[in-house]
Design a protein around this motif. Structure first.
Motif: not given
Length: 119
Positions: A100-114
């Motif tokens: 779950e932590g990895q999934e949330k981290l990936e979502k945050q990375r995606s947001r930051l990248a956008k």
């Protein structure tokens, strides 16, 4: 724990019974007006009875100890199984939390990248 106390009480009671019998018979023999031959015969019979009683007590004691060892073994096995189950459950929970932590981290990375790609 209560079973252990009851077993100890039973063994102690049996030993006290045998000891009381020995003491009582010894006192009776000392105060009984009998001849030496009769007293020796009585002592022989009493020794035989005492030996039989002692063997019975030893048999009972060994049976009680054997039962206690079996119960302790069963409890230890149950505790070991319970510990394995708890460890397995904890491991599964930890792995789930990591995923779950990895999934949330990936979502945050995606947001930051956008966010950074828009600028």
């Amino acid at each position: 724990m209560a079973e252990n106390r009851n077993g100890n009480t039973a063994v102690l009671g049996a030993l006290m019974l045998v000891a009381g019998g020995i003491i009582g018979a010894g006192v009776a023999l000392l105060f009984a007006p009998k001849t030496g031959k009769e007293t020796r015969e009585d002592l022989g019979r009493y020794a035989t009875k005492t030996r039989r009683r002692a063997e019975e007590v030893v048999d009972d004691l060994s049976s009680s100890i054997s039962e206690m060892v079996d119960k302790v073994g069963e409890k230890a096995s149950e505790l070991l199984d319970s510990g394995k189950d708890a460890a397995g459950t904890a491991r599964e929970s930890l792995l789930k939390a990591i995923d779950e932590g990895q999934e949330k981290l990936e979502k945050q990375r995606s947001r930051l990248a956008k966010l950074f790609s828009k600028e």
